[in-house]
Design a protein around this motif. Sequence first.
Motif, PDB file in Angstrom:
ATOM      1  N   GLY A  13       0.854  -1.182   0.000  1.00  0.00           N
ATOM      2  CA  GLY A  13       0.000   0.000   0.000  1.00  0.00           C
ATOM      3  C   GLY A  13       0.888   1.230   0.000  1.00  0.00           C
ATOM      4  N   GLN A  14       0.387   2.255   0.652  1.00  0.00           N
ATOM      5  CA  GLN A  14       1.131   3.505   0.606  1.00  0.00           C
ATOM      6  C   GLN A  14       2.402   3.447   1.444  1.00  0.00           C
ATOM      7  N   ALA A  15       2.321   2.920   2.641  1.00  0.00           N
ATOM      8  CA  ALA A  15       3.510   2.829   3.489  1.00  0.00           C
ATOM      9  C   ALA A  15       4.511   1.838   2.893  1.00  0.00           C
ATOM     10  N   GLY A  16       4.020   0.666   2.468  1.00  0.00           N
ATOM     11  CA  GLY A  16       4.912  -0.356   1.918  1.00  0.00           C
ATOM     12  C   GLY A  16       5.560   0.099   0.631  1.00  0.00           C
ATOM     13  N   ALA A  35      -1.013  -8.141  -1.016  1.00  0.00           N
ATOM     14  CA  ALA A  35      -2.183  -9.021  -1.145  1.00  0.00           C
ATOM     15  C   ALA A  35      -3.136  -8.563  -2.250  1.00  0.00           C
ATOM     16  N   GLU A  36      -3.158  -7.245  -2.522  1.00  0.00           N
ATOM     17  CA  GLU A  36      -4.058  -6.774  -3.574  1.00  0.00           C
ATOM     18  C   GLU A  36      -3.426  -7.039  -4.946  1.00  0.00           C
ATOM     19  N   PRO A  37      -4.262  -7.097  -5.993  1.00  0.00           N
ATOM     20  CA  PRO A  37      -3.713  -7.379  -7.317  1.00  0.00           C
ATOM     21  C   PRO A  37      -3.075  -6.152  -7.978  1.00  0.00           C
ATOM     22  N   GLU A  46      -2.835   5.128  -3.938  1.00  0.00           N
ATOM     23  CA  GLU A  46      -3.258   5.995  -2.840  1.00  0.00           C
ATOM     24  C   GLU A  46      -4.765   5.891  -2.648  1.00  0.00           C
ATOM     25  N   ARG A  47      -5.194   5.920  -1.400  1.00  0.00           N
ATOM     26  CA  ARG A  47      -6.618   5.710  -1.137  1.00  0.00           C
ATOM     27  C   ARG A  47      -7.458   6.993  -1.061  1.00  0.00           C
ATOM     28  N   PRO A  48      -6.881   8.160  -0.716  1.00  0.00           N
ATOM     29  CA  PRO A  48      -7.749   9.332  -0.535  1.00  0.00           C
ATOM     30  C   PRO A  48      -8.728   9.597  -1.694  1.00  0.00           C
ATOM     31  N   SER A  98     -12.693   8.012  -1.890  1.00  0.00           N
ATOM     32  CA  SER A  98     -13.946   8.553  -1.338  1.00  0.00           C
ATOM     33  C   SER A  98     -14.297   9.888  -1.985  1.00  0.00           C
ATOM     34  N   LYS A  99     -13.439  10.333  -2.889  1.00  0.00           N
ATOM     35  CA  LYS A  99     -13.651  11.670  -3.489  1.00  0.00           C
ATOM     36  C   LYS A  99     -13.802  11.496  -5.006  1.00  0.00           C
ATOM     37  N   ALA A 100     -12.746  11.801  -5.765  1.00  0.00           N
ATOM     38  CA  ALA A 100     -12.896  11.839  -7.230  1.00  0.00           C
ATOM     39  C   ALA A 100     -13.194  10.477  -7.855  1.00  0.00           C
ATOM     40  N   ALA A 125       0.099 -12.870  -0.455  1.00  0.00           N
ATOM     41  CA  ALA A 125       0.075 -12.414   0.946  1.00  0.00           C
ATOM     42  C   ALA A 125       1.167 -13.113   1.747  1.00  0.00           C
ATOM     43  N   VAL A 126       1.698 -12.406   2.716  1.00  0.00           N
ATOM     44  CA  VAL A 126       2.553 -13.064   3.699  1.00  0.00           C
ATOM     45  C   VAL A 126       1.624 -13.807   4.644  1.00  0.00           C
ATOM     46  N   ARG A 127       1.822 -15.089   4.793  1.00  0.00           N
ATOM     47  CA  ARG A 127       0.902 -15.914   5.581  1.00  0.00           C
ATOM     48  C   ARG A 127       1.382 -16.157   7.001  1.00  0.00           C
ATOM     49  N   LEU A 132     -15.618   0.758   2.464  1.00  0.00           N
ATOM     50  CA  LEU A 132     -14.750   1.440   1.501  1.00  0.00           C
ATOM     51  C   LEU A 132     -13.309   1.451   1.992  1.00  0.00           C
ATOM     52  N   ARG A 133     -12.499   0.631   1.339  1.00  0.00           N
ATOM     53  CA  ARG A 133     -11.072   0.649   1.637  1.00  0.00           C
ATOM     54  C   ARG A 133     -10.249   0.541   0.342  1.00  0.00           C
ATOM     55  N   THR A 134     -10.711  -0.306  -0.561  1.00  0.00           N
ATOM     56  CA  THR A 134      -9.910  -0.599  -1.754  1.00  0.00           C
ATOM     57  C   THR A 134     -10.536   0.035  -2.996  1.00  0.00           C
ATOM     58  N   GLY A 165       2.746   2.782   9.026  1.00  0.00           N
ATOM     59  CA  GLY A 165       1.445   3.049   8.400  1.00  0.00           C
ATOM     60  C   GLY A 165       0.291   2.742   9.335  1.00  0.00           C
ATOM     61  N   ASP A 166      -0.863   2.466   8.756  1.00  0.00           N
ATOM     62  CA  ASP A 166      -2.091   2.308   9.544  1.00  0.00           C
ATOM     63  C   ASP A 166      -2.038   1.151  10.532  1.00  0.00           C
ATOM     64  N   VAL A 167      -1.147   0.184  10.302  1.00  0.00           N
ATOM     65  CA  VAL A 167      -1.085  -0.976  11.205  1.00  0.00           C
ATOM     66  C   VAL A 167      -0.269  -0.687  12.464  1.00  0.00           C
ATOM     67  N   SER A 189      -3.315   8.099   8.355  1.00  0.00           N
ATOM     68  CA  SER A 189      -3.328   9.211   7.397  1.00  0.00           C
ATOM     69  C   SER A 189      -2.325   8.983   6.278  1.00  0.00           C
ATOM     70  N   TRP A 190      -2.613   9.636   5.191  1.00  0.00           N
ATOM     71  CA  TRP A 190      -1.756   9.630   4.000  1.00  0.00           C
ATOM     72  C   TRP A 190      -0.339  10.063   4.372  1.00  0.00           C
ATOM     73  N   GLN A 191      -0.268  11.188   5.097  1.00  0.00           N
ATOM     74  CA  GLN A 191       1.042  11.741   5.442  1.00  0.00           C
ATOM     75  C   GLN A 191       1.846  10.768   6.290  1.00  0.00           C
ATOM     76  N   VAL A 207      -3.261  15.740   8.572  1.00  0.00           N
ATOM     77  CA  VAL A 207      -4.326  15.006   7.873  1.00  0.00           C
ATOM     78  C   VAL A 207      -5.168  16.038   7.130  1.00  0.00           C
ATOM     79  N   TRP A 208      -5.714  15.651   5.998  1.00  0.00           N
ATOM     80  CA  TRP A 208      -6.686  16.552   5.378  1.00  0.00           C
ATOM     81  C   TRP A 208      -7.911  15.771   4.950  1.00  0.00           C
ATOM     82  N   SER A 209      -8.984  16.516   4.747  1.00  0.00           N
ATOM     83  CA  SER A 209     -10.221  15.904   4.249  1.00  0.00           C
ATOM     84  C   SER A 209     -10.904  16.927   3.355  1.00  0.00           C
TER      85      SER A 209
HETATM   86  C1  LIG Z   1     -11.428   5.932   1.236  1.00  0.00           C
HETATM   87  C2  LIG Z   1     -10.264   6.504   1.969  1.00  0.00           C
HETATM   88  C3  LIG Z   1     -10.025   7.881   1.938  1.00  0.00           C
HETATM   89  C4  LIG Z   1      -8.952   8.415   2.632  1.00  0.00           C
HETATM   90  N1  LIG Z   1      -8.748   9.761   2.601  1.00  0.00           N
HETATM   91  C5  LIG Z   1      -7.720  10.294   3.270  1.00  0.00           C
HETATM   92  C6  LIG Z   1      -7.502  11.703   3.259  1.00  0.00           C
HETATM   93  O1  LIG Z   1      -8.256  12.460   2.642  1.00  0.00           O
HETATM   94  N2  LIG Z   1      -6.441  12.191   3.953  1.00  0.00           N
HETATM   95  C7  LIG Z   1      -5.590  11.388   4.651  1.00  0.00           C
HETATM   96  O2  LIG Z   1      -4.652  11.886   5.274  1.00  0.00           O
HETATM   97  N3  LIG Z   1      -5.766  10.046   4.684  1.00  0.00           N
HETATM   98  C8  LIG Z   1      -6.810   9.492   4.017  1.00  0.00           C
HETATM   99  N4  LIG Z   1      -7.010   8.135   4.039  1.00  0.00           N
HETATM  100  C9  LIG Z   1      -6.109   7.294   4.852  1.00  0.00           C
HETATM  101  C10 LIG Z   1      -4.894   6.811   4.073  1.00  0.00           C
HETATM  102  O3  LIG Z   1      -5.244   6.428   2.780  1.00  0.00           O
HETATM  103  C11 LIG Z   1      -4.284   5.635   4.821  1.00  0.00           C
HETATM  104  O4  LIG Z   1      -3.847   6.138   6.061  1.00  0.00           O
HETATM  105  C12 LIG Z   1      -3.130   4.976   4.083  1.00  0.00           C
HETATM  106  O5  LIG Z   1      -3.590   4.373   2.914  1.00  0.00           O
HETATM  107  C13 LIG Z   1      -2.450   3.931   4.942  1.00  0.00           C
HETATM  108  O6  LIG Z   1      -1.466   3.307   4.205  1.00  0.00           O
HETATM  109  P1  LIG Z   1      -0.909   1.863   4.630  1.00  0.00           P
HETATM  110  O7  LIG Z   1       0.136   1.530   3.609  1.00  0.00           O
HETATM  111  O8  LIG Z   1      -0.566   1.845   6.039  1.00  0.00           O
HETATM  112  O9  LIG Z   1      -2.139   0.879   4.458  1.00  0.00           O
HETATM  113  P2  LIG Z   1      -2.861   0.422   3.131  1.00  0.00           P
HETATM  114  O10 LIG Z   1      -2.873   1.558   2.152  1.00  0.00           O
HETATM  115  O11 LIG Z   1      -4.147  -0.173   3.562  1.00  0.00           O
HETATM  116  O12 LIG Z   1      -1.942  -0.732   2.549  1.00  0.00           O
HETATM  117  C14 LIG Z   1      -1.785  -1.981   3.163  1.00  0.00           C
HETATM  118  C15 LIG Z   1      -1.681  -3.044   2.104  1.00  0.00           C
HETATM  119  O13 LIG Z   1      -1.203  -4.240   2.693  1.00  0.00           O
HETATM  120  C16 LIG Z   1      -1.907  -5.339   2.131  1.00  0.00           C
HETATM  121  N5  LIG Z   1      -1.803  -6.497   3.036  1.00  0.00           N
HETATM  122  C17 LIG Z   1      -2.494  -6.727   4.177  1.00  0.00           C
HETATM  123  N6  LIG Z   1      -2.084  -7.879   4.750  1.00  0.00           N
HETATM  124  C18 LIG Z   1      -1.123  -8.389   3.962  1.00  0.00           C
HETATM  125  C19 LIG Z   1      -0.320  -9.557   3.998  1.00  0.00           C
HETATM  126  N7  LIG Z   1      -0.417 -10.443   5.004  1.00  0.00           N
HETATM  127  N8  LIG Z   1       0.571  -9.773   3.006  1.00  0.00           N
HETATM  128  C20 LIG Z   1       0.691  -8.897   1.982  1.00  0.00           C
HETATM  129  N9  LIG Z   1      -0.049  -7.779   1.875  1.00  0.00           N
HETATM  130  C21 LIG Z   1      -0.943  -7.511   2.866  1.00  0.00           C
HETATM  131  C22 LIG Z   1      -3.308  -4.789   1.977  1.00  0.00           C
HETATM  132  O14 LIG Z   1      -4.042  -5.569   1.057  1.00  0.00           O
HETATM  133  C23 LIG Z   1      -3.021  -3.370   1.457  1.00  0.00           C
HETATM  134  O15 LIG Z   1      -2.903  -3.349   0.068  1.00  0.00           O
HETATM  135  C24 LIG Z   1      -8.085   7.564   3.365  1.00  0.00           C
HETATM  136  C25 LIG Z   1      -8.329   6.177   3.405  1.00  0.00           C
HETATM  137  C26 LIG Z   1      -9.405   5.660   2.718  1.00  0.00           C
HETATM  138  C27 LIG Z   1      -9.685   4.161   2.765  1.00  0.00           C
END
Ligand SMILES: Cc1cc2nc3c(=O)[nH]c(=O)nc-3n(C[C@H](O)[C@H](O)[C@H](O)COP(=O)(O)OP(=O)(O)OC[C@H]3O[C@@H](n4cnc5c(N)ncnc54)[C@H](O)[C@@H]3O)c2cc1C
Length: 432
Positions: free
Chosen positions: A35-38, A59-61, A66-68, A71-73, A104-106, A152-154, A296-298, A314-316, A342-344
């Motif tokens: 995802g974004q952090a990875g 894990a995703e294809p 970026e996820r922001p 929920s918007k555009a 996925a890492v299992r 709504l996540r993906t 990241g989010d975890v 958050s994205w940042q 953070v922004w919204s």
């Molecule tokens: C709809 C939406 C709108 C958002 N809007 C904003 C915004 O306006 N402003 C803002 O600051 N933040 C916003 N965010 C938050 C921001 O997008 C997240 O904080 C950010 O995506 C977190 O990144 P991450 O890499 O930690 O997690 P993720 O982006 O969720 O990435 C994690 C990835 O790891 C994968 N994964 C999970 N388990 C495994 C495994 N065992 N093996 C391999 N892969 C695995 C997942 O499938 C996923 O692809 C929004 C989030 C969402 C969902």
Amino acid sequence: MSPPGRPKGEYRSAQREGGPIRPPQAGAIVVAGAGQAGGHAAVALRQHGYAGRVLLVGAEPHAPYERPPLSKAVLGGQAAPESTELFSAQKLRELDIEFRPGVAVRRLRLDARRVELSGGGSAAYDSLLLCTGGRPVVPLLPGAEGPGVYVLRTRDDALKLRAALGPGRRLLVVGGGWIGLEVAATARQAGCEVTVLEQAGRLCARSVPAGIAASLAALHAAQGVAVRTGVRLARIEHGPAAVLEDGERLAADAILLGVGLRPNDELARAAGIACEAGILVDAYCRTSAPGVYAAGDVAVMRLPRAGGAVRLESWQNAQDQGTAAARAALGAGEPYRPSGAVWSEQFDSMIQIVGFPAAGVREVLRPGAGGRGLLSIALDAEGRMAGGVAVDAGRDFRQLRVWYQDEAPLDEVRLRNAELPLAAARNEKERA
Ligand SMILES: Cc1cc2nc3c(=O)[nH]c(=O)nc-3n(C[C@H](O)[C@H](O)[C@H](O)COP(=O)(O)OP(=O)(O)OC[C@H]3O[C@@H](n4cnc5c(N)ncnc54)[C@H](O)[C@@H]3O)c2cc1C
């Protein structure tokens, strides 16, 4: 880099500007979660000169995106899902990052420093970066997983929800937090009849003070969204329809559940790594297991200014902490200091947050420069900024960011006096 959409230029990564490091020139680093952090972590490893193997397992294809905009555009149909891509598969190849989409890492075998992968096979690592994000909470209510109920996540979630929106369609949004409110705004702009149900007494109660919550409620009401706070859902019926605890039944064409995030920390828990509401990391993104980092989010950090242990969803933070974890794995010595930004975006309003406004003890509300927009400054018990929010007041937001970073003491009387410029509120005695 700046996030997609506004506010441009303000969200640079401070972590890239850390001091020089001498990365190991061999070995292997596995990044779990693309995802974004990875994505940022894997790319940062190369940007900082790491020459060993980099394996990015997602894990995703899709390539990291970026996820922001989801929920918007993207939800509104103004942007294609592909436009959210952060690093293309080609770019990852050019950087000699081995990217495994749809894998996925299992399991973690910490003693052997190996990860087991879905579909068989395993990989050795010297360092492991856990960037597995989270997934939407689905409340334990009858009907919560039935037809017509969305999360709504993906990207795929966004496309499914998008297909359910349209002029005259009735959308019920369960949860008056950021995701719920952004979806409500986008759906309303698409012509839906929207109702937001929030069980707390006000919107975004976990992240902003009462003044901003009230301004968000007013913004949505002015645009025709029905905002109902203090209501609890009992069950969801076929239709779908939401039934409240007092028996009221609200029929809809679609229901979005936006009630929070559940961290994907099961791998770490099963391996015995210390977790709270997520994987616990220190200021160097280190988990309790040697050679294992999380971002990241975890990831959960203990941040006294936030009032305890927090996940910074958050994205940042995903960008900066992912980069910081990569640097830490390469031996950099600097701690990660989250900016808390953070922004919204909702309707035509830009809401920018810094720090932890909900951790403050008093809120000061004042108009932005030139009477435009609204500022909320949350003060801690010592009169410093716990956090701040700017609604349509981007110029003032820069000042709030500086005060937050500097832990500047503020003069509350001056701060409350909207006749004085914002900058005048910094405590003069301390400044001298
Ligand atoms: C709809 C939406 C709108 C958002 N809007 C904003 C915004 O306006 N402003 C803002 O600051 N933040 C916003 N965010 C938050 C921001 O997008 C997240 O904080 C950010 O995506 C977190 O990144 P991450 O890499 O930690 O997690 P993720 O982006 O969720 O990435 C994690 C990835 O790891 C994968 N994964 C999970 N388990 C495994 C495994 N065992 N093996 C391999 N892969 C695995 C997942 O499938 C996923 O692809 C929004 C989030 C969402 C969902």
